[in-house]
Motif scaffolding. Structure first.
Motif, PDB file in Angstrom:
ATOM      1  N   ILE A  43       1.032  -1.292   0.469  1.00  0.00           N
ATOM      2  CA  ILE A  43      -0.279  -0.054   0.171  1.00  0.00           C
ATOM      3  C   ILE A  43       1.254   1.039   0.045  1.00  0.00           C
ATOM      4  O   ILE A  43       0.519   2.568  -0.100  1.00  0.00           O
ATOM      5  N   VAL A  44       1.530   1.435   0.973  1.00  0.00           N
ATOM      6  CA  VAL A  44       2.275   2.051   0.457  1.00  0.00           C
ATOM      7  C   VAL A  44       3.862   2.615   0.495  1.00  0.00           C
ATOM      8  O   VAL A  44       4.194   3.304  -0.230  1.00  0.00           O
ATOM      9  N   LEU A  45       4.810   1.674   1.042  1.00  0.00           N
ATOM     10  CA  LEU A  45       5.962   1.766   0.102  1.00  0.00           C
ATOM     11  C   LEU A  45       5.693   1.409  -0.977  1.00  0.00           C
ATOM     12  O   LEU A  45       7.097   2.286  -2.229  1.00  0.00           O
ATOM     13  N   ILE A  46       6.015   0.768  -2.285  1.00  0.00           N
ATOM     14  CA  ILE A  46       6.151   0.197  -3.602  1.00  0.00           C
ATOM     15  C   ILE A  46       5.610   1.242  -4.250  1.00  0.00           C
ATOM     16  O   ILE A  46       6.396   2.170  -5.612  1.00  0.00           O
ATOM     17  N   PRO A  47       3.942   1.622  -4.052  1.00  0.00           N
ATOM     18  CA  PRO A  47       3.451   3.348  -4.257  1.00  0.00           C
ATOM     19  C   PRO A  47       4.458   4.636  -4.483  1.00  0.00           C
ATOM     20  O   PRO A  47       4.524   4.771  -5.381  1.00  0.00           O
ATOM     21  N   LEU A  48       5.438   4.216  -4.026  1.00  0.00           N
ATOM     22  CA  LEU A  48       5.674   5.914  -2.928  1.00  0.00           C
ATOM     23  C   LEU A  48       7.566   5.794  -4.299  1.00  0.00           C
ATOM     24  O   LEU A  48       7.439   6.669  -4.607  1.00  0.00           O
ATOM     25  N   SER A  49       7.291   4.469  -3.563  1.00  0.00           N
ATOM     26  CA  SER A  49       8.497   3.964  -4.716  1.00  0.00           C
ATOM     27  C   SER A  49       8.421   4.547  -6.418  1.00  0.00           C
ATOM     28  O   SER A  49       9.117   5.241  -6.375  1.00  0.00           O
TER      29      SER A  49
ATOM     30  N   ASP B 139      -8.619  -5.096 -20.004  1.00  0.00           N
ATOM     31  CA  ASP B 139      -9.391  -3.684 -19.727  1.00  0.00           C
ATOM     32  C   ASP B 139      -9.670  -3.532 -18.539  1.00  0.00           C
ATOM     33  O   ASP B 139     -11.326  -3.766 -18.453  1.00  0.00           O
ATOM     34  N   ILE B 140      -8.664  -3.404 -18.018  1.00  0.00           N
ATOM     35  CA  ILE B 140      -9.027  -3.444 -16.212  1.00  0.00           C
ATOM     36  C   ILE B 140      -9.612  -1.659 -15.759  1.00  0.00           C
ATOM     37  O   ILE B 140      -8.192  -1.356 -16.374  1.00  0.00           O
ATOM     38  N   LYS B 141     -10.389  -1.560 -15.023  1.00  0.00           N
ATOM     39  CA  LYS B 141      -9.532   0.104 -14.817  1.00  0.00           C
ATOM     40  C   LYS B 141      -9.249  -0.067 -13.795  1.00  0.00           C
ATOM     41  O   LYS B 141      -9.972  -0.037 -12.636  1.00  0.00           O
ATOM     42  N   ILE B 142      -9.178   0.980 -13.394  1.00  0.00           N
ATOM     43  CA  ILE B 142      -7.713   1.301 -11.823  1.00  0.00           C
ATOM     44  C   ILE B 142      -8.113   2.551 -11.611  1.00  0.00           C
ATOM     45  O   ILE B 142      -8.893   3.496 -10.882  1.00  0.00           O
ATOM     46  N   ILE B 143      -7.454   3.263 -12.310  1.00  0.00           N
ATOM     47  CA  ILE B 143      -7.650   5.056 -12.385  1.00  0.00           C
ATOM     48  C   ILE B 143      -9.387   5.258 -12.531  1.00  0.00           C
ATOM     49  O   ILE B 143      -9.557   5.364 -13.748  1.00  0.00           O
ATOM     50  N   PHE B 144      -9.593   6.313 -12.806  1.00  0.00           N
ATOM     51  CA  PHE B 144     -10.383   7.108 -12.465  1.00  0.00           C
ATOM     52  C   PHE B 144     -11.752   5.770 -12.587  1.00  0.00           C
ATOM     53  O   PHE B 144     -13.097   5.488 -13.280  1.00  0.00           O
ATOM     54  N   ALA B 145     -11.940   4.714 -11.439  1.00  0.00           N
ATOM     55  CA  ALA B 145     -12.597   3.812 -11.663  1.00  0.00           C
ATOM     56  C   ALA B 145     -12.677   3.853  -9.907  1.00  0.00           C
ATOM     57  O   ALA B 145     -11.695   3.981  -9.469  1.00  0.00           O
ATOM     58  N   VAL B 146     -13.666   2.573  -9.007  1.00  0.00           N
ATOM     59  CA  VAL B 146     -13.730   2.319  -7.716  1.00  0.00           C
ATOM     60  C   VAL B 146     -12.309   2.153  -7.668  1.00  0.00           C
ATOM     61  O   VAL B 146     -11.727   2.469  -5.774  1.00  0.00           O
ATOM     62  N   PRO B 147     -11.694   0.944  -7.722  1.00  0.00           N
ATOM     63  CA  PRO B 147     -10.833   0.413  -7.146  1.00  0.00           C
ATOM     64  C   PRO B 147      -9.715   1.693  -6.827  1.00  0.00           C
ATOM     65  O   PRO B 147      -9.266   1.375  -5.664  1.00  0.00           O
ATOM     66  N   GLY B 148      -8.848   2.735  -7.775  1.00  0.00           N
ATOM     67  CA  GLY B 148      -8.666   3.796  -7.570  1.00  0.00           C
ATOM     68  C   GLY B 148      -9.296   4.776  -6.441  1.00  0.00           C
ATOM     69  O   GLY B 148      -8.085   4.740  -5.844  1.00  0.00           O
ATOM     70  N   ILE B 149     -10.233   4.427  -6.128  1.00  0.00           N
ATOM     71  CA  ILE B 149     -11.359   4.927  -5.313  1.00  0.00           C
ATOM     72  C   ILE B 149     -10.375   4.777  -3.663  1.00  0.00           C
ATOM     73  O   ILE B 149     -10.115   5.468  -2.664  1.00  0.00           O
ATOM     74  N   VAL B 150     -10.787   2.857  -3.656  1.00  0.00           N
ATOM     75  CA  VAL B 150     -10.621   1.905  -2.736  1.00  0.00           C
ATOM     76  C   VAL B 150      -9.439   2.531  -2.444  1.00  0.00           C
ATOM     77  O   VAL B 150      -8.511   2.573  -0.994  1.00  0.00           O
ATOM     78  N   LEU B 151      -8.675   2.474  -2.980  1.00  0.00           N
ATOM     79  CA  LEU B 151      -6.915   2.238  -2.805  1.00  0.00           C
ATOM     80  C   LEU B 151      -5.875   3.249  -1.967  1.00  0.00           C
ATOM     81  O   LEU B 151      -5.971   3.368  -1.004  1.00  0.00           O
ATOM     82  N   ALA B 152      -6.540   4.895  -2.809  1.00  0.00           N
ATOM     83  CA  ALA B 152      -6.063   5.618  -2.106  1.00  0.00           C
ATOM     84  C   ALA B 152      -6.409   6.745  -1.087  1.00  0.00           C
ATOM     85  O   ALA B 152      -5.692   6.562  -0.003  1.00  0.00           O
ATOM     86  N   THR B 153      -8.112   5.580  -0.458  1.00  0.00           N
ATOM     87  CA  THR B 153      -8.282   6.001   0.692  1.00  0.00           C
ATOM     88  C   THR B 153      -7.915   5.197   1.958  1.00  0.00           C
ATOM     89  O   THR B 153      -7.515   5.394   2.959  1.00  0.00           O
ATOM     90  N   ILE B 154      -7.497   4.075   1.652  1.00  0.00           N
ATOM     91  CA  ILE B 154      -7.178   2.478   2.115  1.00  0.00           C
ATOM     92  C   ILE B 154      -5.278   3.578   2.232  1.00  0.00           C
ATOM     93  O   ILE B 154      -5.222   3.758   4.121  1.00  0.00           O
ATOM     94  N   PHE B 155      -4.706   4.138   1.788  1.00  0.00           N
ATOM     95  CA  PHE B 155      -3.555   4.470   1.595  1.00  0.00           C
ATOM     96  C   PHE B 155      -3.779   5.784   2.963  1.00  0.00           C
ATOM     97  O   PHE B 155      -2.767   6.658   3.549  1.00  0.00           O
TER      98      PHE B 155
END
Lengths: 294, 297
Positions: A43-49, B139-155
């Motif tokens: 979640i953190v280290l690889i994305p930041l890299s 054909d997988i969308k992460i950015i500009f889609a729900v998974p990206g939002i979830v990932l950013a929120t987790i971070f």
């Protein structure tokens, strides 16, 4: 003698054994550490890299011109100046609020205490639009200030206001527990020795809470530098005047200038790292002050 | 008779006049900076009456924003909860090399700007990112889609629960768990019956703050969302869109939902704190011969 600090019911076992037994008694070390490191990396280290690797695709000239164009420099000045000012205001008023909450009794104290955390709980976008509504020319506060020539919304001053809102709980919540634990005996002794109340505060109380106060200041400052949501509504976002650095990154992204956005982001990341180290050092200092039980 | 007592009390406190001035200044500051903005949200939302307010909340776009916000929180909070417990367990219960460094890394997302948090995921999963071409081919969308939002929120909400639990579990030490293990409990039983009851208020506190931030995150989510109405708009992003379209009442109506969430968060948090304090007090008052809290029915 460091192992002696581990107090365990098995302390009768010889000391060389102790560390190993402690580790064996409680299960789950490998599992929890493994999961922690894995999740942290994913979640953190690889994305930041990714940020660092992307920077290496830029030449030094490209990097330098991205982070030092006049518009970006103006944004650093605003971001740092406003964050510093807001953190200083928070240091003064945060100390005051913490003091009042710990030392005095008054009606509604518990509600006030709970309300301190509002900036943690209220989404930044909501804070941004409501502060703007308050300070705009037709707002509750703005309608009295504007005839006096004080314009806060859509100016750099508005940025400071938003950052004060965001940073307040950091100072209060770091100073409060230290004040609660402060020994009244020391103050009594100071009074008995003839100190005035003000002398007691500046010479006895203040030095003992100074590390916590500085920690709170650094936390509020660090948070303010990265803050985006509450600021962009109130700032007016005029280039060179009221445009903060995070907004520069967003602006570059919207123009698909990924390299430029990354360069500025690296600058911000380095600043975050430095501040994090400073905060850690301050907290270690604070522990030395307070955490040495007799 | 009471004169000496009085004099001593005044030695460790300020005169009534100073006291009242300080309380007044603190309360005025709190009123201006915290109460007024909160009150402004609700008055602005109800400016054109309850009808317009409800109308704004009945919009299908508002509903899809609510749904997406809930989905995000439902995924992000439990993941960070499991991480928080695991991280607190290994950091608080054991000594190992690099522990201080690991603790610092756990705190890292706190000091990273939300915008940078969004950007790093764009660099990895975006069209020009590391996995961009591969994702596009499949054909997988992460950015500009729900998974990206979830990932950013987790971070962004990553350290909340761990931060709350680590000092709590460190303060409680290992004795109780060791006793349980020595008496024959398995690891899970020890965690479930010994550790969890000890940390439950801190856990609730962490979860509730994590949830508030997950639902309210703006900066990071705004970078990865793409602002597609009805699809990738969370509540805070929906507030921004309405506000920028000068639909002030609607913007504040949606914002008032988030303000209510914040108030509920504060109430639960305060209750958890008071209960925790009361339990601590009860334990402190127990006689050393019977150091057990008897459960009230």
């Amino acid at each position: 003698m460091s192992a002696a600090s581990i107090s365990s019911p098995l302390s009768a076992v010889g000391r060389p054994m102790q560390r190993r037994t402690t580790r064996r008694v409680l299960p789950g070390f490998n599992l929890t550490l493994g999961f922690t490191v894995l999740y942290l990396s994913l979640i953190v280290l690889i994305p930041l890299s990714a940020l660092v690797f992307k920077t290496f695709t830029l030449t030094l000239d490209q990097f330098w011109s991205a982070i030092s164009s006049p518009r970006v420099l103006a944004s650093y000045r605003l971001t740092f100046g406003a964050s510093l000012l807001a953190a200083m205001v928070n240091m003064v008023f945060g100390l005051l609020v913490a003091w009042v909450l710990v030392r005095y009794d008054f009606f509604g104290k518990k509600i006030v205490d709970a309300l301190v955390d509002l900036p943690f709980a209220l989404p930044t976008a909501v804070a941004g639009i409501s502060l703007t509504a308050l300070l705009a020319g037709n707002g509750w506060v703005g309608q009295y200030l504007e005839p006096m020539g004080i314009k806060l919304a859509f100016t750099p001053a508005g940025v400071v206001i938003a950052l004060i809102f965001i940073g307040l709980p950091f100072v209060v919540r770091t100073v409060q527990p230290v004040l609660e634990d402060a020994e009244k005996e020391l103050e009594e002794a100071a009074t008995c020795l003839g100190a005035t109340r003000w002398q007691t505060f500046t010479r006895v109380i203040f030095p003992s809470i100074a590390p916590a106060l500085l920690t709170g200041f650094a936390m509020a400052f660090a948070r303010a530098i990265g803050e985006y949501g509450s600021v962009i509504f109130i700032a007016g976002n005029m280039p060179m005047i009221s445009e903060i650095t995070p907004l520069i990154i967003v602006g570059k992204l919207e123009q698909y200038d990924y390299a430029g956005a990354t360069a500025v982001a690296v600058v911000m990341l380095v600043i975050s790292f430095v501040l994090l180290l400073v905060i850690n050092a301050l907290q270690a200092w604070q522990r030395r002050f307070t955490g040495a039980p007799a | 008779m009471s004169a000496p007592v009085k004099r001593l009390a005044s030695g460790v406190s300020e005169g009534a006049w100073v006291r009242r001035t300080l309380i007044t200044i603190a309360l005025v500051f709190m009123f201006l900076f915290l109460v007024l903005p909160l009150a402004a949200v609700f008055t602005e939302a109800l400016r054109k009456g309850a009808g317009a307010y409800l109308e704004a909340l009945r919009e299908p776009d508002a509903w899809s924003a609510i749904r997406l916000t809930l989905i995000t929180a439902v995924i992000a909070v439990p993941l960070n909860l499991v991480f928080g417990i695991a991280a607190a367990w290994c950091i608080a219960k054991y000594e190992f090399r690099g522990k201080a460094f690991l603790t610092t890394l756990v705190d890292l997302p706190f000091s990273v700007s939300p915008v940078v948090a969004g950007l790093i995921y764009v660099l990895i999963f975006g069209a020009q990112g590391w996995f961009g071409p591969w994702l596009q081919a499949h054909d997988i969308k992460i950015i500009f889609a729900v998974p990206g939002i979830v990932l950013a929120t987790i971070f962004v909400t990553f350290p909340f629960i761990a931060r709350e639990l680590i000092p709590l579990m460190q303060a409680q030490g290992n004795e109780e768990e060791q006793a349980a293990i020595v008496l024959g409990a398995t690891g899970w039983q020890t965690f479930w019956y010994v550790t969890l009851p000890n940390i439950k208020w801190g856990l609730i506190y962490g979860v509730i703050l994590c949830n508030a931030r997950a639902m309210g995150e703006f900066g990071a989510v705004s970078v990865v969302s793409g602002h597609i109405r009805g699809q990738t708009n969370t509540l805070p992003l929906h507030v921004e869109i309405l506000y920028n379209e000068y639909q002030s009442v609607a913007a504040f109506a949606v914002a008032s939902l988030l303000a209510i969430l914040a108030l509920v968060t504060l109430v639960i948090k305060s209750v958890a704190e008071w209960r925790h304090e009361r339990e601590m007090k009860t334990i402190a008052e127990l006689s050393p011969e019977r150091p057990v809290v008897l459960k009230e029915a």
